[in-house]
Write an enzyme that holds these catalytic residues in place. Structure first.
Site, PDB file in Angstrom:
ATOM      1  N   ARG A   1      58.777  14.336  14.779  1.00 12.04           N
ATOM      2  CA  ARG A   1      57.628  14.657  13.932  1.00 12.04           C
ATOM      3  C   ARG A   1      58.150  14.980  12.535  1.00 12.04           C
ATOM      4  O   ARG A   1      59.033  15.819  12.379  1.00 12.04           O
ATOM      5  CB  ARG A   1      56.890  15.855  14.496  1.00 12.04           C
ATOM      6  CG  ARG A   1      55.758  16.268  13.606  1.00 12.04           C
ATOM      7  CD  ARG A   1      55.288  17.640  13.921  1.00 12.04           C
ATOM      8  NE  ARG A   1      54.222  17.993  13.003  1.00 12.04           N
ATOM      9  CZ  ARG A   1      53.923  19.229  12.670  1.00 12.04           C
ATOM     10  NH1 ARG A   1      54.605  20.231  13.168  1.00 12.04           N
ATOM     11  NH2 ARG A   1      52.939  19.473  11.845  1.00 12.04           N
TER      12      ARG A   1
ATOM     13  N   HIS B   1      48.263  17.101   9.844  1.00 16.03           N
ATOM     14  CA  HIS B   1      47.738  17.010  11.223  1.00 16.03           C
ATOM     15  C   HIS B   1      47.287  15.578  11.541  1.00 16.03           C
ATOM     16  O   HIS B   1      46.456  15.379  12.420  1.00 16.03           O
ATOM     17  CB  HIS B   1      46.511  17.917  11.436  1.00 16.03           C
ATOM     18  CG  HIS B   1      46.775  19.387  11.350  1.00 16.03           C
ATOM     19  ND1 HIS B   1      45.898  20.249  10.735  1.00 16.03           N
ATOM     20  CD2 HIS B   1      47.789  20.147  11.800  1.00 16.03           C
ATOM     21  CE1 HIS B   1      46.362  21.484  10.810  1.00 16.03           C
ATOM     22  NE2 HIS B   1      47.523  21.446  11.447  1.00 16.03           N
TER      23      HIS B   1
ATOM     24  N   GLU C   1      39.550  23.995  20.836  1.00 18.26           N
ATOM     25  CA  GLU C   1      39.472  23.678  22.271  1.00 18.26           C
ATOM     26  C   GLU C   1      39.017  24.863  23.108  1.00 18.26           C
ATOM     27  O   GLU C   1      38.439  24.681  24.180  1.00 18.26           O
ATOM     28  CB  GLU C   1      40.867  23.242  22.786  1.00 18.26           C
ATOM     29  CG  GLU C   1      41.304  21.893  22.262  1.00 18.26           C
ATOM     30  CD  GLU C   1      42.804  21.647  22.486  1.00 18.26           C
ATOM     31  OE1 GLU C   1      43.369  22.187  23.449  1.00 18.26           O
ATOM     32  OE2 GLU C   1      43.397  20.918  21.673  1.00 18.26           O
TER      33      GLU C   1
ATOM     34  N   ASN D   1      46.008  27.491  14.278  1.00 22.29           N
ATOM     35  CA  ASN D   1      46.483  28.460  13.312  1.00 22.29           C
ATOM     36  C   ASN D   1      46.430  27.827  11.921  1.00 22.29           C
ATOM     37  O   ASN D   1      45.900  28.403  10.980  1.00 22.29           O
ATOM     38  CB  ASN D   1      47.897  28.864  13.720  1.00 22.29           C
ATOM     39  CG  ASN D   1      48.293  30.135  13.048  1.00 22.29           C
ATOM     40  OD1 ASN D   1      47.449  30.914  12.616  1.00 22.29           O
ATOM     41  ND2 ASN D   1      49.585  30.317  12.924  1.00 22.29           N
TER      42      ASN D   1
ATOM     43  N   ASN E   1      60.075  18.233  17.566  1.00 21.03           N
ATOM     44  CA  ASN E   1      59.328  18.814  16.448  1.00 21.03           C
ATOM     45  C   ASN E   1      60.152  19.991  15.927  1.00 21.03           C
ATOM     46  O   ASN E   1      60.161  21.058  16.519  1.00 21.03           O
ATOM     47  CB  ASN E   1      57.954  19.278  16.951  1.00 21.03           C
ATOM     48  CG  ASN E   1      57.109  19.867  15.852  1.00 21.03           C
ATOM     49  OD1 ASN E   1      57.566  20.056  14.720  1.00 21.03           O
ATOM     50  ND2 ASN E   1      55.863  20.171  16.177  1.00 21.03           N
TER      51      ASN E   1
ATOM     52  N   ARG F   1      46.358  31.208   5.967  1.00 17.90           N
ATOM     53  CA  ARG F   1      46.247  30.512   4.672  1.00 17.90           C
ATOM     54  C   ARG F   1      44.828  30.605   4.126  1.00 17.90           C
ATOM     55  O   ARG F   1      43.860  30.500   4.880  1.00 17.90           O
ATOM     56  CB  ARG F   1      46.622  29.033   4.819  1.00 17.90           C
ATOM     57  CG  ARG F   1      48.063  28.815   5.162  1.00 17.90           C
ATOM     58  CD  ARG F   1      48.391  27.314   5.195  1.00 17.90           C
ATOM     59  NE  ARG F   1      49.501  27.095   6.098  1.00 17.90           N
ATOM     60  CZ  ARG F   1      49.526  26.155   7.038  1.00 17.90           C
ATOM     61  NH1 ARG F   1      48.500  25.329   7.204  1.00 17.90           N
ATOM     62  NH2 ARG F   1      50.579  26.039   7.821  1.00 17.90           N
TER      63      ARG F   1
ATOM     64  N   HIS G   1      40.213  20.022  13.511  1.00 17.27           N
ATOM     65  CA  HIS G   1      41.444  20.511  14.147  1.00 17.27           C
ATOM     66  C   HIS G   1      41.559  21.983  13.755  1.00 17.27           C
ATOM     67  O   HIS G   1      41.959  22.303  12.629  1.00 17.27           O
ATOM     68  CB  HIS G   1      42.641  19.691  13.647  1.00 17.27           C
ATOM     69  CG  HIS G   1      43.962  20.156  14.180  1.00 17.27           C
ATOM     70  ND1 HIS G   1      44.704  19.433  15.089  1.00 17.27           N
ATOM     71  CD2 HIS G   1      44.674  21.283  13.935  1.00 17.27           C
ATOM     72  CE1 HIS G   1      45.819  20.097  15.369  1.00 17.27           C
ATOM     73  NE2 HIS G   1      45.818  21.229  14.681  1.00 17.27           N
TER      74      HIS G   1
ATOM     75  N   GLU H   1      49.597  15.687  20.317  1.00 14.07           N
ATOM     76  CA  GLU H   1      50.406  15.063  19.265  1.00 14.07           C
ATOM     77  C   GLU H   1      51.697  14.476  19.830  1.00 14.07           C
ATOM     78  O   GLU H   1      52.163  13.431  19.379  1.00 14.07           O
ATOM     79  CB  GLU H   1      50.714  16.102  18.176  1.00 14.07           C
ATOM     80  CG  GLU H   1      49.482  16.440  17.348  1.00 14.07           C
ATOM     81  CD  GLU H   1      49.578  17.770  16.605  1.00 14.07           C
ATOM     82  OE1 GLU H   1      49.418  18.821  17.251  1.00 14.07           O
ATOM     83  OE2 GLU H   1      49.805  17.762  15.399  1.00 14.07           O
TER      84      GLU H   1
HETATM   85  P1  ADP Z   1      49.230  25.932  15.691  1.00 13.46           P
HETATM   86  O1  ADP Z   1      49.707  24.698  16.435  1.00 13.46           O
HETATM   87  O2  ADP Z   1      48.705  25.661  14.324  1.00 13.46           O
HETATM   88  O3  ADP Z   1      50.164  27.099  15.768  1.00 13.46           O
HETATM   89  P2  ADP Z   1      47.307  26.148  17.859  1.00 13.46           P
HETATM   90  O4  ADP Z   1      46.563  24.874  17.836  1.00 13.46           O
HETATM   91  O5  ADP Z   1      48.280  26.383  18.951  1.00 13.46           O
HETATM   92  O6  ADP Z   1      47.943  26.450  16.444  1.00 13.46           O
HETATM   93  O7  ADP Z   1      46.236  27.328  17.870  1.00 13.46           O
HETATM   94  C1  ADP Z   1      46.640  28.647  17.896  1.00 13.46           C
HETATM   95  C2  ADP Z   1      45.433  29.536  17.785  1.00 13.46           C
HETATM   96  O8  ADP Z   1      44.480  29.235  18.819  1.00 13.46           O
HETATM   97  C3  ADP Z   1      45.795  31.000  18.031  1.00 13.46           C
HETATM   98  O9  ADP Z   1      46.076  31.621  16.817  1.00 13.46           O
HETATM   99  C4  ADP Z   1      44.554  31.562  18.641  1.00 13.46           C
HETATM  100  O10 ADP Z   1      43.823  32.204  17.611  1.00 13.46           O
HETATM  101  C5  ADP Z   1      43.720  30.382  19.094  1.00 13.46           C
HETATM  102  N1  ADP Z   1      43.413  30.466  20.533  1.00 13.46           N
HETATM  103  C6  ADP Z   1      44.202  30.186  21.576  1.00 13.46           C
HETATM  104  N2  ADP Z   1      43.560  30.418  22.746  1.00 13.46           N
HETATM  105  C7  ADP Z   1      42.323  30.875  22.422  1.00 13.46           C
HETATM  106  C8  ADP Z   1      41.185  31.284  23.183  1.00 13.46           C
HETATM  107  N3  ADP Z   1      41.192  31.281  24.502  1.00 13.46           N
HETATM  108  N4  ADP Z   1      40.091  31.668  22.493  1.00 13.46           N
HETATM  109  C9  ADP Z   1      40.074  31.676  21.137  1.00 13.46           C
HETATM  110  N5  ADP Z   1      41.114  31.298  20.392  1.00 13.46           N
HETATM  111  C10 ADP Z   1      42.219  30.898  20.997  1.00 13.46           C
END
Ligand code: ADP
Length: 402
Positions: free
Chosen positions: A93, A182, A338, A213, A7, A243, A210, A389
Site C-alpha cells: 500500500r 482511501h 460499518e 478514524n 501496509n 483531523r 468511508h 483494502e
Molecule cells: P482507521 O483505519 O482510519 O484507523 P477504522 O476504519 O479502523 O479506522 O475505524 C476506527 C474507528 O471505528 C474507531 O475510532 C472507532 O471510533 C470506530 N468504531 C469501531 N467499532 C465501533 C462500534 N462498534 N461502534 C462505533 N464505532 C466504532
C-alpha cells in the site's frame, strides 16, 4: 497465488497473506512500535485455526520487522507456508502516487524513484512505505512486487473537481490540487455496491462514505471517481477522529496571533488534536465513547460532537447528489460506517428523507455483512459494505504479476 500484502507506517507494519485464487486470508498481523522500545508482533495464523500469537522482540528497523513476519509465516509451530518460495508476490500500500500513478504498478527501480518524488506530497507516509519496499526487496529478492496507491482511484476526477481557487501557477509548478485518499476502499466498496444493486458498475451513481478514524466521501459515477472530500493531504473534508476537515484557512493565522503558535504547532493541532477529539473537549476520538456520552440524558458533549460530524457527512452526500445529478446508492464503510447504526441514522433520517431515503431499522442494527439497509422503493438505496483494502491490493497485485 499467495500474495503478501504490506501496509507500512513509520512505526508499524500491517500484513495479510492472501490466497488470491480463493480470496481467503491465510494469516495476518501487525508489528507495532518499530524502532521504539517495547516492539511486538501480533500474528494470527488464520489457516491454522487462528489463535493469536504475540512475539515480543526488539525491532530496531523495518527490515527486522519484515524478517519477523517471514519467520512467523514459515515457523514450524504456527507458520502457514513451508518456505518463502510459496509467497509468490508482494503488494504494497502506497499513500501518495501524485499525478504519476493512476493505477497499481509493478515496482521497478523507475517506479520506486517516482514514489520517492511524490514524498514531497506525503512526507509522513511515502518514506515509510518506501522503507517497507526496501525491507522486502532485501529479504525476498526476485519476488515481484506491486505498488497500490491510495490516490490512484481518484485520478479520474475532472479538473473542475480537483483544482483549488488559488493561483493556477501553484498547480502548474507545484501540483497543488485535490488528490483524495482511501481510494482502494472507495473502489472496492463502489464496485461491491453495483453488484448488490444488480446493475453494471458503468451505469451507477454511487456515494461512498468511508467513516473510520480517517474519513472521506467520494462520488463514483459510471465506474469512475468524479469527486472526493480529502484534498492535497488527508486533512480536508469531513470532521475526523483527530483531523479538523474543512475550515476557513484564515483560522490558522487567527490562532497563530491569539495563542502565539507556530505554523508547525497549528498543523499538529489540526491533524492530531482536532476532529471529534477536539470538538468533544478531549473526551475521545473513538466513536464508541462518543456514543456512550450521546446516550446519557442531558449530555451536551456527545450530542454536539456527533451532530456536527453527521451534519458534515450529510452535506457532502447532498453536494455529490448535485455533482452526479442524482444518486443510486449511498454506502457506509470503515470502523464507524460499518458499526454505528446511530451515525447512519443521524445522517439518513435527519437529512436524506427529501431524497426518499428511509432506513429499515432492523437491518440498520445488523453488522459484519454486505447489506441494503433502506426500505424505500424510490430514491437512493442505503448500503453497508465492510471494506477490504487488503483484498483489493491482493487482486491488483495478482493481475499485474500473472
Ligand atoms: P482507521 O483505519 O482510519 O484507523 P477504522 O476504519 O479502523 O479506522 O475505524 C476506527 C474507528 O471505528 C474507531 O475510532 C472507532 O471510533 C470506530 N468504531 C469501531 N467499532 C465501533 C462500534 N462498534 N461502534 C462505533 N464505532 C466504532
Amino acid at each position: 497465488m499467495n500474495v503478501l500484502v504490506i501496509n507500512c507506517g513509520s512505526s508499524s507494519l500491517k500484513f495479510q497473506l492472501i490466497d488470491s485464487d480463493s480470496e481467503n486470508v491465510i494469516a495476518k498481523g501487525l508489528c507495532e512500535r518499530i524502532g521504539i522500545e517495547g516492539s511486538r508482533l501480533v500474528y494470527t495464523p488464520v489457516a491454522r485455526g487462528g489463535e493469536k500469537v504475540t512475539l515480543e522482540e526488539a525491532m530496531p528497523d523495518h527490515t527486522k520487522a519484515v524478517q519477523m513476519v517471514l519467520d512467523a509465516l514459515t515457523d514450524a509451530e504456527h507458520g502457514v507456508v513451508k518456505s518463502l518460495s510459496e509467497i509468490e508476490a508482494v503488494g504494497h500500500r502506497i499513500v501518495h502516487g501524485g499525478e504519476k500513478f493512476a493505477s497499481s504498478t509493478l515496482l521497478t527501480e523507475e517506479v520506486i524513484a517516482g514514489i520517492k518524488e511524490c514524498s514531497d506530497l506525503a512526507p509522513l507516509h511515502n518514506p515509510a512505505n518506501l522503507i517497507g519496499i526496501e525491507a522486502c526487496q532485501k529479504l525476498m529478492p526476485g519476488v515481484p512486487m506491486v505498488g497500490v496507491f491510495d490516490t490512484a482511484f481518484h485520478q479520474t476526477m475532472p479538473e473542475k473537481a480537483y483544482l483549488y481557487g488559488i493561483p493556477y501557477s501553484y498547480y502548474r509548478e507545484h501540483k497543488i490540487r485535490r488528490y483524495g485518499f482511501h481510494g482502494t476502499s472507495h473502489k472496492y466498496v463502489s464496485q461491491k455496491a453495483a453488484e448488490l444493486l444488480g446493475r453494471p458498475f458503468e451505469e451507477c451513481k454511487i456515494v461512498v462514505c468511508h467513516l473510520g478514524n480517517g474519513a472521506s466521501v467520494s462520488a463514483v459515477r459510471e465506474g469512475k471517481c468524479v469527486d472526493t472530500s480529502m484534498g492535497l493531504t488527508p486533512l480536508e473534508g469531513l470532521i475526523m477522529g483527530t483531523r479538523s476537515g474543512d475550515m476557513d484557512p484564515a483560522i490558522i493565522e487567527f490562532i497563530a496571533n491569539k495563542e502565539g503558535k507556530s505554523l508547525e504547532d497549528i498543523m499538529k493541532i489540526l491533524n492530531k488534536e482536532s476532529g471529534v477529539l477536539g470538538l468533544s473537549d478531549g473526551l475521545s476520538s473513538d466513536f464508541r465513547d462518543l456514543e456512550d456520552a450521546y446516550a446519557k440524558e442531558g449530555d451536551e458533549v456527545g450530542k454536539r460532537t456527533l451532530e456536527a460530524f453527521c451534519y458534515r457527512v450529510a452535506k457532502y452526500i447532498g453536494s455529490y447528489a448535485v455533482a452526479m445529478n442524482g444518486i443510486d446508492a449511498i454506502c457506509f464503510t470503515a470502523g464507524v460506517g460499518e458499526n454505528s447504526p446511530l451515525v447512519r441514522n443521524l445522517i439518513c433520517e435527519n437529512y436524506l428523507q427529501f431524497m426518499g431515503v428511509e432506513l429499515d431499522q432492523e437491518l440498520n442494527g445488523k453488522r459484519g455483512q454486505d447489506l441494503v439497509i433502506s426500505k424505500n422503493e424510490k430514491g437512493p438505496k442505503v448500503l453497508v459494505i465492510p471494506t477490504d483494502e487488503e483484498l483489493m491490493i491482493a487482486r491488483d497485485t495478482t493481475a499485474l504479476v500473472k
